[in-house]
Design a protein around this motif. Structure first.
Motif, short mmCIF file in Angstrom:
data_model
loop_
_atom_site.label_atom_id
_atom_site.label_comp_id
_atom_site.label_asym_id
_atom_site.label_seq_id
_atom_site.Cartn_x
_atom_site.Cartn_y
_atom_site.Cartn_z
N GLU A 212 -16.94 -27.54 10.44
CA GLU A 212 -15.60 -27.58 11.03
C GLU A 212 -15.09 -26.17 11.33
O GLU A 212 -14.45 -25.95 12.36
N ARG B 258 -19.89 -29.76 5.62
CA ARG B 258 -18.89 -30.27 6.57
C ARG B 258 -17.80 -29.22 6.83
O ARG B 258 -17.38 -29.01 7.97
N CYS C 47 -22.44 -31.73 0.51
CA CYS C 47 -22.06 -32.31 1.80
C CYS C 47 -20.68 -31.82 2.23
O CYS C 47 -20.46 -31.53 3.41
#
Length: 116
Positions: free
Chosen positions: A75, A71, A67
Motif C-alpha cells: 500500500e 500488505r 501478511c
C-alpha cells in the motif's frame, strides 16, 4: 523500547527484529494459555498439548503479521507511485504540492489516471 514503545521492523526479505520476535512469542503464549485455546486448537490442560498450541499460535501469528507487513508495504508503494517523475526536482515539487492524483478520494490511483 524508548518510553515504553517498541519498534517492529520487517525487512524486504522477511527478516524481523528482536522486538517483533518477542511480540509473536508473547502473543502465542497468551493465546495458548487462554481457555479459548482448546476451541481453536487441539490443546488440552496437559503441558504436552499446551506446547503444541503454543507452536500453532506462534506459526499463525507469524503468518498473519507477515501478511500484514507485506500488505502495508504494498500500500505504501502504491501511494508513492504518484510521486514518480522524470526528474528529482519534479518529484520534490509534486511531494511538496500535496499532489494526490485522486488516491485519497476513495478510488485507487490507477482508476483515476484520467484526472491528471
Amino acid at each position: 523500547g524508548m518510553n515504553g514503545i517498541d519498534s517492529l521492523v520487517v525487512g524486504h526479505f522477511g527478516e524481523v527484529n528482536k522486538g517483533f520476535k518477542q511480540l509473536i512469542c508473547s502473543l502465542a503464549k497468551v493465546a495458548a494459555e487462554s481457555q479459548e485455546a482448546g476451541k481453536i486448537t487441539p490443546a488440552s490442560s496437559t503441558d504436552h498439548r499446551r506446547k503444541g498450541a503454543y507452536a500453532l499460535f506462534k506459526k499463525r501469528f507469524k503468518v498473519a503479521l507477515g501478511c500484514m507487513a507485506i500488505r502495508t508495504q504494498t500500500e505504501l508503494m502504491i501511494r508513492r507511485v504518484q510521486f514518480i517523475r522524470r526528474t528529482k526536482e519534479a518529484a520534490t515539487q509534486a511531494a511538496c504540492a500535496g499532489n494526490t492524483r485522486g488516491y485519497h478520494s476513495g478510488n485507487s490511483w490507477f482508476n483515476n489516471r484520467e484526472n491528471d
